[in-house]
Design a protein around this motif. Structure first.
Motif, PDB file in Angstrom:
ATOM      1  N   GLY A  55      33.793  36.059  50.281  1.00  0.00           N
ATOM      2  CA  GLY A  55      32.956  36.718  49.103  1.00  0.00           C
ATOM      3  C   GLY A  55      33.836  37.931  48.578  1.00  0.00           C
ATOM      4  O   GLY A  55      33.486  38.159  47.389  1.00  0.00           O
ATOM      5  N   LEU A  56      34.202  38.823  49.378  1.00  0.00           N
ATOM      6  CA  LEU A  56      34.994  39.834  48.757  1.00  0.00           C
ATOM      7  C   LEU A  56      36.175  39.461  47.813  1.00  0.00           C
ATOM      8  O   LEU A  56      36.386  40.127  46.976  1.00  0.00           O
ATOM      9  CB  LEU A  56      35.497  40.955  50.052  1.00  0.00           C
ATOM     10  N   VAL A  57      36.921  38.488  48.436  1.00  0.00           N
ATOM     11  CA  VAL A  57      38.137  37.810  47.569  1.00  0.00           C
ATOM     12  C   VAL A  57      37.747  37.539  46.399  1.00  0.00           C
ATOM     13  O   VAL A  57      38.168  37.406  45.247  1.00  0.00           O
ATOM     14  CB  VAL A  57      38.931  36.914  48.520  1.00  0.00           C
ATOM     15  N   TRP A  58      36.482  36.649  46.414  1.00  0.00           N
ATOM     16  CA  TRP A  58      35.883  36.007  45.274  1.00  0.00           C
ATOM     17  C   TRP A  58      35.563  37.191  44.285  1.00  0.00           C
ATOM     18  O   TRP A  58      36.114  37.102  43.042  1.00  0.00           O
ATOM     19  CB  TRP A  58      34.652  35.156  45.720  1.00  0.00           C
ATOM     20  N   ALA A  59      34.838  38.093  44.651  1.00  0.00           N
ATOM     21  CA  ALA A  59      34.409  39.329  43.757  1.00  0.00           C
ATOM     22  C   ALA A  59      35.697  40.110  43.227  1.00  0.00           C
ATOM     23  O   ALA A  59      35.690  40.225  42.115  1.00  0.00           O
ATOM     24  CB  ALA A  59      33.461  40.276  44.596  1.00  0.00           C
ATOM     25  N   GLY A  60      36.461  40.298  44.224  1.00  0.00           N
ATOM     26  CA  GLY A  60      37.819  40.837  43.711  1.00  0.00           C
ATOM     27  C   GLY A  60      38.693  40.051  42.411  1.00  0.00           C
ATOM     28  O   GLY A  60      39.171  40.595  41.759  1.00  0.00           O
ATOM     29  N   MET A  61      38.675  38.584  42.903  1.00  0.00           N
ATOM     30  CA  MET A  61      39.444  37.876  41.970  1.00  0.00           C
ATOM     31  C   MET A  61      38.511  37.932  40.406  1.00  0.00           C
ATOM     32  O   MET A  61      39.194  37.731  39.211  1.00  0.00           O
ATOM     33  CB  MET A  61      39.385  36.410  42.305  1.00  0.00           C
ATOM     34  N   VAL A  62      37.205  37.566  40.508  1.00  0.00           N
ATOM     35  CA  VAL A  62      36.583  37.633  39.436  1.00  0.00           C
ATOM     36  C   VAL A  62      36.731  39.056  38.625  1.00  0.00           C
ATOM     37  O   VAL A  62      37.105  39.027  37.496  1.00  0.00           O
ATOM     38  CB  VAL A  62      35.124  37.385  39.799  1.00  0.00           C
ATOM     39  N   ALA A  63      36.414  40.142  39.169  1.00  0.00           N
ATOM     40  CA  ALA A  63      36.515  41.192  38.570  1.00  0.00           C
ATOM     41  C   ALA A  63      38.082  41.563  38.167  1.00  0.00           C
ATOM     42  O   ALA A  63      38.238  42.114  37.035  1.00  0.00           O
ATOM     43  CB  ALA A  63      36.254  42.493  39.491  1.00  0.00           C
ATOM     44  N   GLY A  64      38.985  41.331  39.036  1.00  0.00           N
ATOM     45  CA  GLY A  64      40.443  41.441  38.672  1.00  0.00           C
ATOM     46  C   GLY A  64      40.970  40.769  37.483  1.00  0.00           C
ATOM     47  O   GLY A  64      41.475  41.015  36.557  1.00  0.00           O
ATOM     48  N   SER A  65      40.471  39.245  37.360  1.00  0.00           N
ATOM     49  CA  SER A  65      40.715  38.521  36.345  1.00  0.00           C
ATOM     50  C   SER A  65      40.301  39.218  35.045  1.00  0.00           C
ATOM     51  O   SER A  65      40.939  39.060  33.761  1.00  0.00           O
ATOM     52  CB  SER A  65      40.362  36.997  36.611  1.00  0.00           C
ATOM     53  N   PHE A  66      39.003  39.525  35.067  1.00  0.00           N
ATOM     54  CA  PHE A  66      38.298  40.234  33.904  1.00  0.00           C
ATOM     55  C   PHE A  66      39.166  41.384  33.388  1.00  0.00           C
ATOM     56  O   PHE A  66      39.496  41.712  32.280  1.00  0.00           O
ATOM     57  CB  PHE A  66      36.986  40.551  33.988  1.00  0.00           C
ATOM     58  N   ALA A  67      39.446  42.206  34.504  1.00  0.00           N
ATOM     59  CA  ALA A  67      40.139  43.230  33.944  1.00  0.00           C
ATOM     60  C   ALA A  67      41.463  43.223  33.338  1.00  0.00           C
ATOM     61  O   ALA A  67      41.756  43.998  32.456  1.00  0.00           O
ATOM     62  CB  ALA A  67      40.285  44.275  35.250  1.00  0.00           C
ATOM     63  N   VAL A  68      42.344  42.260  33.938  1.00  0.00           N
ATOM     64  CA  VAL A  68      43.658  41.906  33.448  1.00  0.00           C
ATOM     65  C   VAL A  68      43.419  41.323  31.966  1.00  0.00           C
ATOM     66  O   VAL A  68      44.323  41.603  31.131  1.00  0.00           O
ATOM     67  CB  VAL A  68      44.311  40.874  34.300  1.00  0.00           C
ATOM     68  N   MET A  69      42.385  40.429  31.643  1.00  0.00           N
ATOM     69  CA  MET A  69      42.213  39.523  30.455  1.00  0.00           C
ATOM     70  C   MET A  69      41.799  41.069  29.414  1.00  0.00           C
ATOM     71  O   MET A  69      42.511  40.879  28.137  1.00  0.00           O
ATOM     72  CB  MET A  69      41.236  38.895  30.557  1.00  0.00           C
ATOM     73  N   PHE A  70      40.978  41.896  29.878  1.00  0.00           N
ATOM     74  CA  PHE A  70      40.527  42.720  28.870  1.00  0.00           C
ATOM     75  C   PHE A  70      41.707  44.034  28.790  1.00  0.00           C
ATOM     76  O   PHE A  70      41.733  44.174  27.258  1.00  0.00           O
ATOM     77  CB  PHE A  70      39.452  43.609  29.285  1.00  0.00           C
ATOM     78  N   GLY A  71      42.402  44.164  29.744  1.00  0.00           N
ATOM     79  CA  GLY A  71      43.524  45.183  29.575  1.00  0.00           C
ATOM     80  C   GLY A  71      44.618  44.489  28.662  1.00  0.00           C
ATOM     81  O   GLY A  71      45.030  45.387  27.847  1.00  0.00           O
ATOM     82  N   LEU A  72      44.864  43.369  28.754  1.00  0.00           N
ATOM     83  CA  LEU A  72      46.153  42.730  27.914  1.00  0.00           C
ATOM     84  C   LEU A  72      45.606  42.691  26.409  1.00  0.00           C
ATOM     85  O   LEU A  72      46.475  43.133  25.658  1.00  0.00           O
ATOM     86  CB  LEU A  72      46.554  41.301  28.344  1.00  0.00           C
ATOM     87  N   LEU A  73      44.446  42.295  26.301  1.00  0.00           N
ATOM     88  CA  LEU A  73      43.672  41.989  24.781  1.00  0.00           C
ATOM     89  C   LEU A  73      43.558  43.539  24.244  1.00  0.00           C
ATOM     90  O   LEU A  73      43.705  43.754  22.972  1.00  0.00           O
ATOM     91  CB  LEU A  73      42.318  41.482  24.785  1.00  0.00           C
ATOM     92  N   TYR A  74      43.186  44.497  24.918  1.00  0.00           N
ATOM     93  CA  TYR A  74      43.053  46.101  24.562  1.00  0.00           C
ATOM     94  C   TYR A  74      44.529  46.674  24.086  1.00  0.00           C
ATOM     95  O   TYR A  74      44.463  47.702  23.268  1.00  0.00           O
ATOM     96  CB  TYR A  74      42.549  46.694  25.826  1.00  0.00           C
ATOM     97  N   THR A  75      45.707  46.085  24.586  1.00  0.00           N
ATOM     98  CA  THR A  75      46.709  46.517  24.019  1.00  0.00           C
ATOM     99  C   THR A  75      47.139  46.440  22.287  1.00  0.00           C
ATOM    100  O   THR A  75      47.855  47.127  21.874  1.00  0.00           O
ATOM    101  CB  THR A  75      47.903  45.751  24.491  1.00  0.00           C
ATOM    102  N   ASP A  76      46.463  45.269  21.966  1.00  0.00           N
ATOM    103  CA  ASP A  76      46.344  45.354  20.548  1.00  0.00           C
ATOM    104  C   ASP A  76      45.055  44.832  20.163  1.00  0.00           C
ATOM    105  O   ASP A  76      45.151  43.633  19.479  1.00  0.00           O
ATOM    106  CB  ASP A  76      47.495  44.310  20.036  1.00  0.00           C
ATOM    107  N   VAL A  77      43.993  45.368  20.299  1.00  0.00           N
ATOM    108  CA  VAL A  77      42.692  44.891  20.069  1.00  0.00           C
ATOM    109  C   VAL A  77      42.495  44.626  18.622  1.00  0.00           C
ATOM    110  O   VAL A  77      41.764  43.355  18.471  1.00  0.00           O
ATOM    111  CB  VAL A  77      41.436  46.167  20.472  1.00  0.00           C
ATOM    112  N   LYS A  78      42.988  45.137  17.524  1.00  0.00           N
ATOM    113  CA  LYS A  78      42.651  45.140  16.289  1.00  0.00           C
ATOM    114  C   LYS A  78      43.041  43.700  16.067  1.00  0.00           C
ATOM    115  O   LYS A  78      42.630  42.763  15.412  1.00  0.00           O
ATOM    116  CB  LYS A  78      43.092  46.080  15.441  1.00  0.00           C
ATOM    117  N   GLY A  79      44.461  43.431  16.514  1.00  0.00           N
ATOM    118  CA  GLY A  79      45.337  42.209  16.008  1.00  0.00           C
ATOM    119  C   GLY A  79      44.757  41.171  16.550  1.00  0.00           C
ATOM    120  O   GLY A  79      44.662  40.099  16.162  1.00  0.00           O
ATOM    121  N   PHE A  80      44.444  41.175  17.980  1.00  0.00           N
ATOM    122  CA  PHE A  80      43.844  39.958  18.721  1.00  0.00           C
ATOM    123  C   PHE A  80      42.433  39.494  18.224  1.00  0.00           C
ATOM    124  O   PHE A  80      42.185  38.432  18.148  1.00  0.00           O
ATOM    125  CB  PHE A  80      43.994  40.306  20.297  1.00  0.00           C
TER     126      PHE A  80
END
Length: 240
Positions: free
Chosen positions: A157-182
């Protein structure tokens, strides 16, 4: 000396590699992007032509999105069935997207559901069977072959929660590097995300199910009640 349990174990005389749930999800996510998304990659290169960093950043965000969806759905004993279903959906949808340029959205799914067997026969061809066999069969056999090394319920359960939260954070962080363009690309080029397999067909199916659910919630008023309200409305008009 006993062979370590985290490398591979014999099962009925057949050697099977051992993978953690996260590793299996990642392997399948990469495979889906690599084998069933020719149209998506073509559009991505076209949109970000000459901007290698933007291509890599957006691709990384999409991989994180794929991991987010897989991690959210492929839980415990559902993992292998969900992964196999996603592989089959991606293989079938990629044929129509790559060969015919068709985007599998809500409207296309609605058309498919309302199409009769006789009408859909011409859509099932030897080319489709070969396309699906080459892309789905190896992945399905691999998923069935590997042995998943699972943790206890709390640890999983902890690994699952970490993967869901981590995947969302990575996706948001990468898109935020050029939020206007993306965000401009995502708003203006619906065909880019619409060609992403198998997430686009899955989203289309979800929207279709939501539409059907809303339609089922519509309750027609009884005819007698409608007439009664109509007479009351006319009486009020006459008083005025």
């Amino acid at each position: 000396m006993t062979k370590p349990a985290d490398t591979a174990t014999p099962h009925g005389g057949l050697w099977r590699p051992g993978l953690t749930p996260v590793a299996l999800n990642l392997v399948v996510a990469v495979y889906l992007l690599a084998s069933c998304n020719a149209s998506y990659w073509g559009r991505l290169v076209e949109i970000f032509e000459g901007r290698l960093l933007a291509q890599v950043t957006f691709a990384g965000a999409v991989l994180a999105l794929m991991m987010l969806v897989i991690s959210a759905l492929a839980v415990r004993w559902l993992q292998k069935p969900v992964l196999i279903l996603m592989v089959i959906i991606a293989a079938v949808a990629s044929f129509y997207t790559d060969r015919l340029g068709v985007l599998i959205d809500r409207e296309m799914i609605q058309n498919a559901v309302t199409t009769t067997v006789n009408e859909s026969k011409h859509l099932i061809t030897p080319d489709l069977a070969l396309h699906v066999a080459l892309r789905a069969v190896p992945a399905v056999l691999f998923i069935l072959w590997v042995r998943v090394r699972r943790r206890g319920l709390v640890g999983a359960g902890l690994v699952w929660a970490g993967m869901v939260a981590g995947s969302f954070a990575v996706m948001f962080g990468l898109l935020y590097t050029d939020v206007k363009g993306f965000s401009t690309v995502l708003r203006g080029r619906k065909d880019l995300v619409g060609s992403l397999q198998p997430l686009a067909p899955m989203a289309g199916a979800l929207r279709y199910a939501k539409m059907q659910f809303k339609a089922a919630d519509i309750v027609a008023a009884p005819l007698a009640a409608t007439r009664s309200r109509g007479r009351g409305w006319r009486r009020w008009i006459n008083r005025c």
